[in-house]
Design an enzyme around this catalytic site. Structure first.
Site, PDB file in Angstrom:
ATOM      1  N   VAL A   1      12.077  -5.516  11.039  1.00 27.85           N
ATOM      2  CA  VAL A   1      13.295  -4.767  10.686  1.00 27.85           C
ATOM      3  C   VAL A   1      13.018  -3.286  10.926  1.00 27.85           C
ATOM      4  CG1 VAL A   1      14.872  -4.134   8.813  1.00 27.85           C
ATOM      5  CG2 VAL A   1      13.984  -6.476   8.964  1.00 27.85           C
TER       6      VAL A   1
ATOM      7  N   GLU B   1      -3.549 -12.453 -15.624  1.00 26.42           N
ATOM      8  CA  GLU B   1      -3.077 -13.732 -16.172  1.00 26.42           C
ATOM      9  C   GLU B   1      -2.261 -14.506 -15.131  1.00 26.42           C
ATOM     10  OE1 GLU B   1      -3.601 -15.530 -18.816  1.00 26.42           O
ATOM     11  OE2 GLU B   1      -4.639 -14.218 -20.215  1.00 26.42           O
TER      12      GLU B   1
ATOM     13  N   ILE C   1       3.378 -14.899  -9.312  1.00 24.33           N
ATOM     14  CA  ILE C   1       4.113 -15.978  -8.634  1.00 24.33           C
ATOM     15  C   ILE C   1       5.128 -16.565  -9.622  1.00 24.33           C
ATOM     16  CG2 ILE C   1       3.901 -18.256  -7.539  1.00 24.33           C
ATOM     17  CD1 ILE C   1       1.177 -17.250  -6.418  1.00 24.33           C
TER      18      ILE C   1
ATOM     19  N   LYS D   1      -6.230 -25.971 -12.325  1.00 21.41           N
ATOM     20  CA  LYS D   1      -6.571 -24.853 -13.218  1.00 21.41           C
ATOM     21  C   LYS D   1      -6.170 -25.221 -14.646  1.00 21.41           C
ATOM     22  CE  LYS D   1      -5.346 -20.068 -14.162  1.00 21.41           C
ATOM     23  NZ  LYS D   1      -4.530 -18.912 -13.772  1.00 21.41           N
TER      24      LYS D   1
ATOM     25  N   LEU E   1       6.558  -8.637  -5.006  1.00 26.15           N
ATOM     26  CA  LEU E   1       5.890  -7.334  -5.149  1.00 26.15           C
ATOM     27  C   LEU E   1       6.875  -6.170  -5.059  1.00 26.15           C
ATOM     28  CD1 LEU E   1       2.723  -8.098  -2.968  1.00 26.15           C
ATOM     29  CD2 LEU E   1       2.915  -8.125  -5.461  1.00 26.15           C
TER      30      LEU E   1
HETATM   31  C1  LIG Z   1      -5.147  -8.190  -5.806  1.00 26.06           C
HETATM   32  C2  LIG Z   1      -4.010  -9.112  -6.094  1.00 26.06           C
HETATM   33  C3  LIG Z   1      -4.269 -10.375  -6.604  1.00 26.06           C
HETATM   34  C4  LIG Z   1      -3.213 -11.225  -6.914  1.00 26.06           C
HETATM   35  N1  LIG Z   1      -3.471 -12.430  -7.475  1.00 26.06           N
HETATM   36  C5  LIG Z   1      -2.444 -13.195  -7.907  1.00 26.06           C
HETATM   37  C6  LIG Z   1      -2.667 -14.424  -8.547  1.00 26.06           C
HETATM   38  O1  LIG Z   1      -3.792 -14.864  -8.716  1.00 26.06           O
HETATM   39  N2  LIG Z   1      -1.595 -15.125  -8.967  1.00 26.06           N
HETATM   40  C7  LIG Z   1      -0.317 -14.685  -8.781  1.00 26.06           C
HETATM   41  O2  LIG Z   1       0.624 -15.335  -9.245  1.00 26.06           O
HETATM   42  N3  LIG Z   1      -0.087 -13.559  -8.101  1.00 26.06           N
HETATM   43  C8  LIG Z   1      -1.099 -12.803  -7.672  1.00 26.06           C
HETATM   44  N4  LIG Z   1      -0.852 -11.653  -6.992  1.00 26.06           N
HETATM   45  C9  LIG Z   1       0.509 -11.332  -6.595  1.00 26.06           C
HETATM   46  C10 LIG Z   1       0.866 -12.147  -5.351  1.00 26.06           C
HETATM   47  O3  LIG Z   1      -0.031 -11.844  -4.320  1.00 26.06           O
HETATM   48  C11 LIG Z   1       2.278 -11.806  -4.907  1.00 26.06           C
HETATM   49  O4  LIG Z   1       3.148 -11.924  -5.991  1.00 26.06           O
HETATM   50  C12 LIG Z   1       2.735 -12.767  -3.851  1.00 26.06           C
HETATM   51  O5  LIG Z   1       1.816 -12.866  -2.828  1.00 26.06           O
HETATM   52  C13 LIG Z   1       4.076 -12.363  -3.321  1.00 26.06           C
HETATM   53  O6  LIG Z   1       3.980 -11.312  -2.406  1.00 26.06           O
HETATM   54  P1  LIG Z   1       5.290 -10.933  -1.615  1.00 26.06           P
HETATM   55  O7  LIG Z   1       5.784 -12.125  -0.903  1.00 26.06           O
HETATM   56  O8  LIG Z   1       6.218 -10.267  -2.555  1.00 26.06           O
HETATM   57  O9  LIG Z   1       4.804  -9.812  -0.591  1.00 26.06           O
HETATM   58  P2  LIG Z   1       3.975  -9.938   0.789  1.00 26.06           P
HETATM   59  O10 LIG Z   1       3.011 -11.049   0.784  1.00 26.06           O
HETATM   60  O11 LIG Z   1       3.444  -8.562   1.032  1.00 26.06           O
HETATM   61  O12 LIG Z   1       5.061 -10.272   1.889  1.00 26.06           O
HETATM   62  C14 LIG Z   1       5.911  -9.295   2.414  1.00 26.06           C
HETATM   63  C15 LIG Z   1       6.715  -9.898   3.541  1.00 26.06           C
HETATM   64  O13 LIG Z   1       7.667  -8.945   3.984  1.00 26.06           O
HETATM   65  C16 LIG Z   1       7.668  -8.892   5.392  1.00 26.06           C
HETATM   66  N5  LIG Z   1       8.078  -7.555   5.830  1.00 26.06           N
HETATM   67  C17 LIG Z   1       7.751  -6.360   5.301  1.00 26.06           C
HETATM   68  N6  LIG Z   1       8.341  -5.355   6.011  1.00 26.06           N
HETATM   69  C18 LIG Z   1       9.052  -5.959   6.994  1.00 26.06           C
HETATM   70  C19 LIG Z   1       9.862  -5.468   8.062  1.00 26.06           C
HETATM   71  N7  LIG Z   1      10.036  -4.174   8.266  1.00 26.06           N
HETATM   72  N8  LIG Z   1      10.432  -6.370   8.879  1.00 26.06           N
HETATM   73  C20 LIG Z   1      10.250  -7.703   8.690  1.00 26.06           C
HETATM   74  N9  LIG Z   1       9.503  -8.214   7.706  1.00 26.06           N
HETATM   75  C21 LIG Z   1       8.901  -7.349   6.874  1.00 26.06           C
HETATM   76  C22 LIG Z   1       6.219  -9.201   5.769  1.00 26.06           C
HETATM   77  O14 LIG Z   1       6.126  -9.655   7.101  1.00 26.06           O
HETATM   78  C23 LIG Z   1       5.890 -10.293   4.771  1.00 26.06           C
HETATM   79  O15 LIG Z   1       6.333 -11.526   5.269  1.00 26.06           O
HETATM   80  C24 LIG Z   1      -1.888 -10.802  -6.656  1.00 26.06           C
HETATM   81  C25 LIG Z   1      -1.640  -9.566  -6.095  1.00 26.06           C
HETATM   82  C26 LIG Z   1      -2.683  -8.711  -5.828  1.00 26.06           C
HETATM   83  C27 LIG Z   1      -2.399  -7.364  -5.231  1.00 26.06           C
END
Ligand SMILES: Cc1cc2nc3c(=O)[nH]c(=O)nc-3n(C[C@H](O)[C@H](O)[C@H](O)COP(=O)(O)OP(=O)(O)OC[C@H]3O[C@@H](n4cnc5c(N)ncnc54)[C@H](O)[C@@H]3O)c2cc1C
Length: 496
Positions: free
Chosen positions: A183, A340, A344, A78, A331
């Protein structure tokens, strides 16, 4: 409770969980024990495929081999983001990761160009930007040049699911313990309110001294348990829904992301080695789900290969990203829409901040406050940059764009725009993720035209200025012919 921090528990195995686990374990090594809990039943959000150049620092710190990384995550290169229809319909500009031209001390290149444009020169900024030239020619290779103006900063697009798997393998090799389980109950210390343990559905208990909440939007620990609260920014960034769908790969792989504005939001196109990532981000107050779905599916440039997935979100941030012995990362800590590709990066930077401020002797309020202060500033600076894209537009063709033009923007952003408009000057807040070059490209790209330029630009004769611009253009364009196409690069490099 304020005992030394020996065991860290990461809750969540999405991108943020695995980056947190890998990076903390790599940096802190045997100083901590690290266990990650994730639930296969819940799964991950499954989006988040475009990144920005600092991800290369993350990979370097982790010691990740770049060819293996590209191969395993089906990644592509990119060089920037092409913003289409943002300023006006039919107009486009690239927010490239590079910097155009050659600046003088105290005088950015665009001042020189502005003066030249007032003479006989009709060239534009991007003609002096190697990232732009390579992006448009579909070319790429890692460039190492002694000339400081020849650089080609880049990031990656990758498959989010494969990336989490890649980091999991990597983290486990470093000694991270992975526990699969849902959990169901969280135990707190009755006096301090600190989290003591996680009780899983299978009866297992996971104890820890410090908990990293990477549980996604719900924020299982930071919000559901600690009720930390959320500062809502949806009046500034009004999009609150996304629909994502993968499609078949195209024959030619673009080395940049496409961001195409629509009547009530925008659409992304992310080229990967094996497929394309697509999605639409929109405001549910201005557009129904069906309208957004029709726009997205009607605008795919290859066949969809899975069902579209709708994602709701609220832009903003937790009042405190570190509360008691819980640190929200990913998140769960807040959300700035993907315009932008900053989410991540926010994960990476939160983990680095935590490593710097690691409370090995126990939770210390001065460390907590510093972490929260830095995190808040970082979120606000990115928020302002995103708002700029929406607010500085000439579009009047829908209620959405009218609302964007007339919304009240943060004073910090209004100030930046005003200074640029008046004098072409840019200034970067301390630690702002976005460089002067980024602010410049988006301001110009969105149609903000400075009325003046820096007087240093007048210190050169007309002839000398013309000669300098000619030379810089030549230097920037020289590497293009020698570079392979992006697809050739991927083919050769991934074999290594
Ligand atoms: C539409 C969209 C587009 C995006 N595009 C980009 C991009 O292009 N570039 C970028 O940098 N970011 C982007 N993001 C953001 C990116 O997707 C997130 O920052 C990244 O995926 C991190 O997500 P996460 O790990 O915080 O949450 P998640 O992927 O939701 O992971 C949550 C984790 O918690 C666990 N969990 C939840 N509850 C429990 C429970 N009770 N017991 C056990 N485990 C549990 C789940 O199993 C999972 O493993 C985008 C977001 C969205 C919404």
């Amino acid at each position: 409770m304020n005992s030394p921090i020996k065991k860290v528990v990461v809750l969540g195995g999405g991108t943020s969980g695995w980056i947190s686990a890998a990076l903390l374990k790599k940096i802190l090594g045997s100083a901590i024990q690290l266990e990650l809990v994730e639930s296969d039943d819940i799964g991950t959000i499954g989006v988040g495929e475009a990144t920005i150049p600092p991800i290369k620092h993350l990979n370097n710190v982790l010691g990740i081999n770049e060819a293996e990384f590209l191969r395993e995550t089906k990644a592509t290169i990119k060089l920037g983001i092409n913003f289409e229809n943002w300023k006006s319909q039919g107009h486009s500009y690239l927010h490239s990761f590079g910097a155009a031209g050659k600046s003088l001390a105290f005088c950015h290149f665009h001042h020189l160009l502005k003066r030249a444009n007032q003479l006989e020169d009709d060239s534009h900024l991007w003609q002096y930007d190697l990232n732009y030239l390579c992006a448009k020619a579909g070319k790429f290779a890692q460039i190492k040049s002694k000339d400081p103006i020849i650089e080609l900063p880049y990031a990656y697009h990758f498959d989010a699911g494969l990336y989490a798997k890649f980091l999991r393998k990597f983290s486990e090799k470093l000694g991270v313990i992975r526990t699969e389980g849902l959990v169901e109950h969280v135990e707190q210390c009755p006096n301090s309110g600190h989290i003591k343990s996680l009780k899983l559905k299978n009866g297992q208990t996971v104890t820890g001294d410090l908990f990293i909440d990477c549980s996604g939007f719900r924020g299982l620990l930071i919000q559901e348990k600690l009720r930390t609260g959320y500062e809502d920014w949806s009046h500034l960034l009004q999009c609150d829904r996304a629909i994502a769908v993968p499609s078949e790969r195209l024959e030619k792989t673009l080395p940049y992301t496409r961001s195409i504005a629509h009547a009530a939001g925008w659409q992304w196109r992310i080229p990967l080695q094996h497929r394309n990532g697509n999605g639409i981000v929109y405001s549910s107050s201005h557009c129904s789900e069906q309208q957004a779905m029709d726009t997205l599916m009607g605008n795919l440039d290859s066949k969809a290969i899975a069902d579209p997935k709708v994602i709701k979100f609220q832009t903003g941030r937790r009042y405190k990203q570190w509360n008691k012995n819980v640190i929200a990362i990913g998140l769960s800590s807040g959300f700035l829409e993907p315009l932008e590709s900053t989410s991540i990066h926010l994960v990476q930077s939160a983990v680095v901040r935590l490593a710097h401020l690691f409370p090995h002797q126990g939770i210390d309020s001065s460390l907590v406050d510093e972490f929260n202060k830095q995190s808040a500033t970082e979120f606000e600076q990115i928020r302002d940059f995103l708002v700029l894209h929406y607010h500085a537009t000439e579009r009047t063709d829908s209620d959405f764009w009218q609302d964007m033009r007339h919304m009240k923007i943060p004073d910090s952003l209004a100030h930046k725009i005003e200074i640029f408009k008046q004098s072409g000057r840019l200034f970067r807040e301390q630690n702002d993720l976005f460089t002067d070059s980024s602010w410049l490209q988006v301001m110009l790209g969105q149609g903000i035209v400075p009325q003046d330029y820096h007087p240093i630009a007048n210190t050169m004769s007309d002839e000398k200025l013309a000669e300098m611009l000619r030379k810089v253009k030549e230097i920037k364009q020289a590497p293009i012919d020698k570079l392979p196409s992006h697809d050739e690069f991927l083919k050769i490099f991934c074999r290594q």
